[in-house]
Design a protein around this motif. Structure first.
Motif, PDB file in Angstrom:
ATOM      1  N   GLN A   1     -11.122  37.485  -8.814  1.00  0.00           N
ATOM      2  CA  GLN A   1     -10.766  37.770  -7.422  1.00  0.00           C
ATOM      3  C   GLN A   1     -11.736  38.774  -6.807  1.00  0.00           C
ATOM      4  O   GLN A   1     -12.222  38.568  -5.696  1.00  0.00           O
ATOM      5  N   GLU A   2     -12.023  39.864  -7.518  1.00  0.00           N
ATOM      6  CA  GLU A   2     -12.881  40.919  -6.971  1.00  0.00           C
ATOM      7  C   GLU A   2     -14.336  40.487  -6.862  1.00  0.00           C
ATOM      8  O   GLU A   2     -14.958  40.650  -5.814  1.00  0.00           O
ATOM      9  N   GLU A   3     -14.889  39.963  -7.950  1.00  0.00           N
ATOM     10  CA  GLU A   3     -16.325  39.684  -7.987  1.00  0.00           C
ATOM     11  C   GLU A   3     -16.721  38.363  -7.330  1.00  0.00           C
ATOM     12  O   GLU A   3     -17.798  38.261  -6.754  1.00  0.00           O
ATOM     13  N   CYS A   4     -15.862  37.353  -7.459  1.00  0.00           N
ATOM     14  CA  CYS A   4     -16.210  36.014  -6.970  1.00  0.00           C
ATOM     15  C   CYS A   4     -15.411  35.590  -5.751  1.00  0.00           C
ATOM     16  O   CYS A   4     -15.691  34.536  -5.177  1.00  0.00           O
ATOM     17  N   ALA A   5     -14.400  36.381  -5.358  1.00  0.00           N
ATOM     18  CA  ALA A   5     -13.484  35.985  -4.298  1.00  0.00           C
ATOM     19  C   ALA A   5     -12.887  34.616  -4.624  1.00  0.00           C
ATOM     20  O   ALA A   5     -12.834  33.716  -3.803  1.00  0.00           O
ATOM     21  N   TYR A   6     -12.461  34.493  -5.869  1.00  0.00           N
ATOM     22  CA  TYR A   6     -11.916  33.248  -6.387  1.00  0.00           C
ATOM     23  C   TYR A   6     -10.506  33.508  -6.885  1.00  0.00           C
ATOM     24  O   TYR A   6     -10.290  34.439  -7.672  1.00  0.00           O
ATOM     25  N   ASP A   7      -9.535  32.695  -6.435  1.00  0.00           N
ATOM     26  CA  ASP A   7      -8.136  32.907  -6.771  1.00  0.00           C
ATOM     27  C   ASP A   7      -7.603  31.717  -7.564  1.00  0.00           C
ATOM     28  O   ASP A   7      -8.096  30.599  -7.430  1.00  0.00           O
ATOM     29  N   GLY A   8      -6.575  31.966  -8.359  1.00  0.00           N
ATOM     30  CA  GLY A   8      -5.911  30.885  -9.086  1.00  0.00           C
ATOM     31  C   GLY A   8      -6.641  30.422 -10.323  1.00  0.00           C
ATOM     32  O   GLY A   8      -6.378  29.326 -10.826  1.00  0.00           O
ATOM     33  N   VAL A   9      -7.551  31.238 -10.862  1.00  0.00           N
ATOM     34  CA  VAL A   9      -8.252  30.866 -12.083  1.00  0.00           C
ATOM     35  C   VAL A   9      -7.277  30.932 -13.257  1.00  0.00           C
ATOM     36  O   VAL A   9      -6.480  31.861 -13.372  1.00  0.00           O
ATOM     37  N   VAL A  10      -7.325  29.918 -14.110  1.00  0.00           N
ATOM     38  CA  VAL A  10      -6.489  29.855 -15.303  1.00  0.00           C
ATOM     39  C   VAL A  10      -7.343  30.233 -16.509  1.00  0.00           C
ATOM     40  O   VAL A  10      -8.402  29.636 -16.740  1.00  0.00           O
ATOM     41  N   VAL A  11      -6.885  31.223 -17.254  1.00  0.00           N
ATOM     42  CA  VAL A  11      -7.617  31.698 -18.426  1.00  0.00           C
ATOM     43  C   VAL A  11      -7.146  30.924 -19.645  1.00  0.00           C
ATOM     44  O   VAL A  11      -5.954  30.877 -19.941  1.00  0.00           O
ATOM     45  N   GLY A  12      -8.107  30.314 -20.346  1.00  0.00           N
ATOM     46  CA  GLY A  12      -7.792  29.516 -21.534  1.00  0.00           C
ATOM     47  C   GLY A  12      -8.171  30.219 -22.817  1.00  0.00           C
ATOM     48  O   GLY A  12      -8.052  31.443 -22.931  1.00  0.00           O
TER      49      GLY A  12
END
Length: 170
Positions: A67-78
């Protein structure tokens, strides 16, 4: 079981020096053949991620970093893919050695959202999320390493991890 992807120790560290430890997480997020990385103004690439805060799970830390570095939300960690270990001279005068173990995780999903929330050094380096192939990122990092440009210490670590990924994605 995850792989150990490398140990990187700066020369000249005192063998009995006091060590301050940090644990970090890094995300490996593919979209087809492309990988989401952070490109710097020097032309090199690093994986999204950073330090795990007190009381934070690895997954929560990595979601926050995307969220902070990429402005990307909803990433699922595997699954955890592997770890690296770095030891360099500490900037803090209380310690001689800064030791960091980075855990790399396979990630999926996510969507672009608002603006990045970069720390000072990240903004100065103009870190920008970019979708590139492993081969493109590896060539760029090797080029920056060969150029002798003064870059952040992550370059050797991230180049080693990209080499490991390249051997598995060709």
């Amino acid at each position: 079981m995850s792989a150990h992807l490398g140990t990187f120790t700066a020369p000249g560290l005192p063998a009995d020096g006091r060590v301050v430890e940090r644990t970090a997480v890094r995300g490996v997020l593919f979209d087809g053949p492309r990988l989401l990385l952070l490109g710097s103004r020097h032309g090199d690439f690093k994986f999204p991620g950073g330090g795990v805060e007190a009381g934070e799970s690895f997954a929560a830390a990595l979601v926050r970093e995307f969220q902070e570095e990429c402005a990307y939300d909803g990433v699922v960690v595997g699954a955890e893919l592997g770890t690296t270990r770095e030891e360099v001279a500490a900037e803090d005068t209380e310690y001689e050695v800064f030791g960091m173990t980075s855990h790399y995780f396979a990630c999926s999903g996510g969507t672009a959202m608002g603006a990045q929330q970069l720390e000072g050094y990240e903004a100065e380096l103009e870190l920008t999320p970019r979708w590139v192939t492993v081969a493109e990122a590896l060539a760029a990092n090797r080029g920056v390493l060969d150029s002798g440009v003064g870059v952040m210490r992550w370059l050797v670590r991230e180049t080693a991890v990209l080499s490991w990924l390249a051997a598995r994605t060709e």
